[in-house]
Design a protein around this motif. Sequence first.
Motif, short mmCIF file in Angstrom:
data_model
loop_
_atom_site.label_atom_id
_atom_site.label_comp_id
_atom_site.label_asym_id
_atom_site.label_seq_id
_atom_site.Cartn_x
_atom_site.Cartn_y
_atom_site.Cartn_z
N PRO A 262 0.79 -1.30 0.31
CA PRO A 262 0.18 0.23 -0.03
C PRO A 262 0.54 1.33 0.10
O PRO A 262 1.94 1.04 0.31
CB PRO A 262 -0.74 -0.06 1.24
N ASP A 263 -0.12 2.09 -0.79
CA ASP A 263 0.57 3.85 -0.09
C ASP A 263 2.23 3.62 -0.83
O ASP A 263 2.51 3.45 -1.96
CB ASP A 263 0.40 4.16 1.14
N ASP B 46 -0.83 10.78 0.61
CA ASP B 46 -1.41 10.98 1.67
C ASP B 46 -3.02 10.43 0.95
O ASP B 46 -3.92 9.97 2.47
CB ASP B 46 -1.38 12.73 1.91
N CYS B 47 -3.78 10.77 -0.06
CA CYS B 47 -5.16 10.67 -0.59
C CYS B 47 -5.29 9.42 -0.95
O CYS B 47 -6.08 8.95 -1.17
CB CYS B 47 -4.81 11.86 -1.22
N GLY B 48 -4.10 8.39 -0.44
CA GLY B 48 -4.19 6.83 -1.43
C GLY B 48 -3.98 6.91 -2.61
O GLY B 48 -4.65 5.19 -2.33
N ARG B 49 -3.49 7.28 -3.40
CA ARG B 49 -3.93 6.55 -4.86
C ARG B 49 -2.35 6.43 -4.43
O ARG B 49 -2.43 4.80 -5.07
CB ARG B 49 -3.77 7.82 -5.06
N ARG C 133 6.92 6.30 7.91
CA ARG C 133 5.40 5.52 7.94
C ARG C 133 5.49 5.32 6.49
O ARG C 133 5.79 4.08 5.51
CB ARG C 133 4.58 6.82 8.18
N HIS C 134 3.13 5.86 6.51
CA HIS C 134 3.57 4.90 4.95
C HIS C 134 3.95 5.93 3.17
O HIS C 134 3.88 5.06 2.03
CB HIS C 134 2.11 6.06 4.96
N ARG D 237 6.39 2.31 2.73
CA ARG D 237 5.83 0.65 2.97
C ARG D 237 7.09 -0.15 2.40
O ARG D 237 7.60 -1.34 3.06
CB ARG D 237 4.68 0.58 2.63
N TYR E 44 7.24 0.21 9.67
CA TYR E 44 7.24 -0.65 8.92
C TYR E 44 7.83 -0.51 7.67
O TYR E 44 7.02 0.03 7.16
CB TYR E 44 6.80 -1.89 10.03
N MET F 143 2.71 -7.59 4.83
CA MET F 143 1.86 -6.40 5.17
C MET F 143 0.76 -6.84 6.34
O MET F 143 0.25 -6.08 7.36
CB MET F 143 1.22 -5.79 3.54
N ALA G 235 0.06 -5.03 9.24
CA ALA G 235 -1.52 -4.21 9.39
C ALA G 235 -2.29 -4.57 10.69
O ALA G 235 -3.30 -3.83 11.38
CB ALA G 235 -2.07 -4.44 8.07
#
Lengths: 779, 463
Positions: free
Chosen positions: A546-547, A603-606, A626-627, A630, A688, A735, A739
């Motif tokens: 993700p991210d 930040d916006c998840g794209r 952080r995100h 990853r 992580y 992952m 989570a």
Amino acid sequence: MRFQLEGLTVYFPYQFIYPEQYQYMLELKHALDAKGHCLLEMPTGTGKTITLLSLITSYQLAHPETGKLIYCTRTVPEMEKVLAELKELMEYRQRYFQDTAGGAPKILALGLSSRKNLCIHPMVSEEGTRESVDARCMKLTAPWVRERAGKEPDHDIETCALYEGLEGAGPEGRLDAGVYTLHDLRVWGRKHQWCPYFLARRMIAYANVVVYNYQYMLDPKVSQMVSREFERECVVVFDEAHNIDNVCIEALSVNIRSQTLDAATRNIGSLKREIERVKRTDEGRLRQEYQRLVQGLQAQGVLQEDARGGGDGDAQQWLANPALPEDIVREAVPGNIRRAEHFVAFLQRFVAYLRTRLAVDQVVSDTPTSFLASLQQAVAIEGKTLRFCYDRLASLMKTLEITASDDFHGVHLVADFATLVGTYSRGFAIITEPYDDRLPSVPDPIIQLSCLDASLAVRPVFAKYQTVVITSGTLSPIDLYPRILNFSPVCIASLNMTLTRDCLCPVVLTRGGDQLPVSTKFDMRSDPQVIRNYGRMLVDLAATVPDGVVAFFVSYSYMDQIVSRWNDMGILQELMAHKLVFIETQDVVETTLALDNFRRACDCGRGAVFFSVARGKVAEGIDFDRHYGRCVVMFGVPYQYTLSRILRARLEYLRETFQIKENDYLAFDAVRQAAQCVGRVIRSKADYGLMVLADKRYQRHDKRDKLPAWITQHLKDSHLNLSTDMLLCIARDFMRSMAQPYDRAAVGRSLLSEAAVNALDTAAPSAEAVGLADMQTDG
Amino acid sequence: MAGRAATLAEGRGMDLDEEDEELRADEEARGQTAFEREYEDDHSWEELEEDEFGNLRAPDQAEEQRARRRRLMSAAASARIRRGMVRYVEVVLDLSRAAALADMRPLRAAVMSGVLQQFVRTFFDENPLSQLGLVILRNGVAERLTELSSSPEAHIAKLRQNLDTGGDASLQNALDLCVDALKSIPPYGHREVLIMLAALSTCDPGDINASIKAAKRQRVRVSVVGLAAEVYVCRRMTEQTGGTYTVATGEGHLQELMLSHAVPPPAAPGTSSVSLVRMGFPCKNPEAPGAAAFCGEACLLRPGGYTCPKCKARVAELPSLCHVCGLSLVASPHLARSYHHLFPVPAFAEVPAAELLGVTGCGGNQPDFAPAFVTGRTYCYGCYTPLGQQAGGAGRSRGAASLAAAGIVSRCPDCRHLYCFECDSYIHEHLHTCPGCECLPPHLATATAAAAAAAAAAAPAVG
């Protein structure tokens, strides 16, 4: 918390301490006790900075004879961060001293940076570059400008009100005790209408903690000016010092191109005109200078001291010597360059000689000795004369009262070159290349005076200061550093990170989806199969992680090549379906913009992928915590450009002088870069990240054993030889497991309370490590 | 210098061969292929144990049971929290490209649909007064599958027909659609969005943060169950709207996580105004063919159904909203079924094995009608399974004994009866009432209730 560490009271501003921080303090204390140097490795995200600050300030408190703490950082943001942490620490420490009479012990801590970062003059601070700010400032604050302004008040000569304010305040112009970040300094300056830069320069002599850039300590030109008066008992800390050898080498290397020589010629022309002018108007000044030079530099030094009493900081800067050999200051300037005209003619000859050296059609490699010999033969210039070039030029500039120092960059470079060549006969190489190897069609001749021995620049630091601490997240293999830097530390330690969960997952990818090996080795890197395998792997990872994902390539050219091939193969389009793609370029502004957009996409998840280059700006200074990160993929082993002649000369030197094998050094350098890159994603224990080392060469022992312990500790045997499909399986599981909710505060395992720490201390020192281990297993 | 270059180049060449050989040697030394190495340290069969009858027994059953109990207890512990009984939930099912992956067998989409069907049933079982709507994410848009309604069968039927996957997922579209639909819900209703997300990225037409803010403003609680990994924007969305964010590690875990959303969530702090809700209790019409009438919004001619007490319109099933006057129509059993969320069975305390040795019977107030085979031993009040170690030794009933021997024993704090683990979980998960407490003589029941009330009153002071 406050606890006892082998009899030393340590103030630590948090309720809990990590076991590795405790261990780190212990090592550091041993080094301080032994008054020796030390080399400590501890992973990022374990609070290295606060541990260092906490222990050393506590040590200063307990042992007042300890000198300043001089904390060297690489960048201004890091500097600010250190000062902010120190501020917190000091505020925290207050509470333990509320009852004692006289209150808490006061310390003065401040950061020192260039005028660019500190200037608050309304006009000067608007200037764009560091050089122009320096020049504008000098124009307003040079002693002769001020003198003239004092003599001729009606001529309306512009001076800096802030500088005058500080000068006017005399001994009153000082800082109260406290911790001052650059921002605080500017605020203080505005409040009192004092120049923050000169205030800081003045106050570092009285400060307990000084935070500044590496250059201020390592670059002899700057360090002579800033750090000369620090006492021997000081503790010098180099943070993030994994590249310290490169910094040292850069500080003593000079490159000269034909443009430089053109500029130098122009500079010499204007110097000549100036001399003529001064001769007509004020000959006495030149004669005075001559007399001074006859008396020698030693006397001149005294003169400077006097001038300094009058608040003249700038003349100093020009008179600092880049080489600092002991004998030079005691010698007089040779007769043939004492007269200004002679000196300029000398420079002219030297530049002309360099120009003939530049006109080569093949690579020429020289040692300083052979260079001097041919110089003597061609234009009859002696090495000894060259040695004084820098000082002589500085003195001339001062005599001529030239303030626009940024315009005279060319001739300064030539003088630097001359002085370095004249001073060192060993540890340097002069390499002349007619063109860049990567672009053979473009003629771009360059003379490189390259320092081969990192220990030259750092030797005075080790010699002068009692304790030098070199620390970083990646210093592996740790035994190589003392050899490269040529010093003998009393403490060497590599500390691990204790984690409550396996939040690091390093894996080595050796094969693609089709089971063919992948590597960026010369003979394999343009193989379409390898490129395709790398591309597929990245696409699949982008679909699994993700991210943010960060991908590091071995070089810009390799990145260009592989990205355009991916584009042809349609892999890039597939990748874009999963995540947006951003690329680091050599342009700083463009890269900053790309990074900014990368963060927004995360930040916006794209989701986004950032393509970057090992050894680039991003790999060294930008965190992907952080995100934002990853997963990090290191494509290939980031070897240096092995055909570079400078590198070859350096390797040869290392082999002959320090008995370090070429391959060892190259592998060490490549792996530390790789570790630095993959370490970008873990910035704290709550973070992580998956770390993919995508090259079959990482499987070899000689690469693996050079990785820092905190990575190898998590590198499972079953993760050493993966193909793409296995990697995806691991990534998916990792992952998912990361989570899951987890217990952040596992007290007793990865955190020690005050009581636990004190209990540790009461145990016998030899049993300490054992106790710590027990504690961890119990928890 | 040139000579030097040559040696370096040669060095590189040698490097290559050396390296490959080294790799090969490594492989040979281990004598395994990669997939074998994966399982090298995993001797899971060695953990299996046999009990005294030769039955296989999973190694740490007690540990597993404890974990399950912990979950039950956490539900029971939060019993005093006000819960939203009337929920309006929009369930968003992500059928984007990522749902076509096969890391859950046979397909993520199939697994998700299966779990969702189960969730729908359980949801109406637990929340008979609530309504649920389905939204599907596909090809970058959010499609409404079913409107908010109370019929599980209608949702499930629709869901079964729509399982094509493809395209991107857009959280913002989903959020906007759901928040728009939930806007008009009466204030006593709890607005919730539950997203089953397979994708790891969201392709939005605008700024998702604005949509999150809008959702927060409308007091919509957004929860996400992820299938693959933690996505930052989901974490933020759920944190801001007061929902939960969980990621499933496998099919079983996914089911568990989804079903945990079937239990009514704690009421949001802002919604504390107590109001009476008007509800109708319609009477059922005869099923005879002659009694056929036009039923519901779709005007289907059919017998049976219910008549709204307010406007006399006919609706097909309960619970539902009257399509004419908008009155909530329920039957009294529905209300009764929701009741247990408000008065859950207290958490049973685990009894340590040592303590168990000194007890005979089933603890508490021993009833007279216990069967003869349990007299003189410790047994479960619920199923008469012998409890504790000595029961297994006697070997009276093999299956039950081995099961009980591995399990844990618990005790109701009110009536002091002992229960085996199976009965304990049956009571808490399905029965929602303690048989021991129900069978207490009246004087004892009031006494224990009073004691419990006192304990409850004391508890906050202690806490």
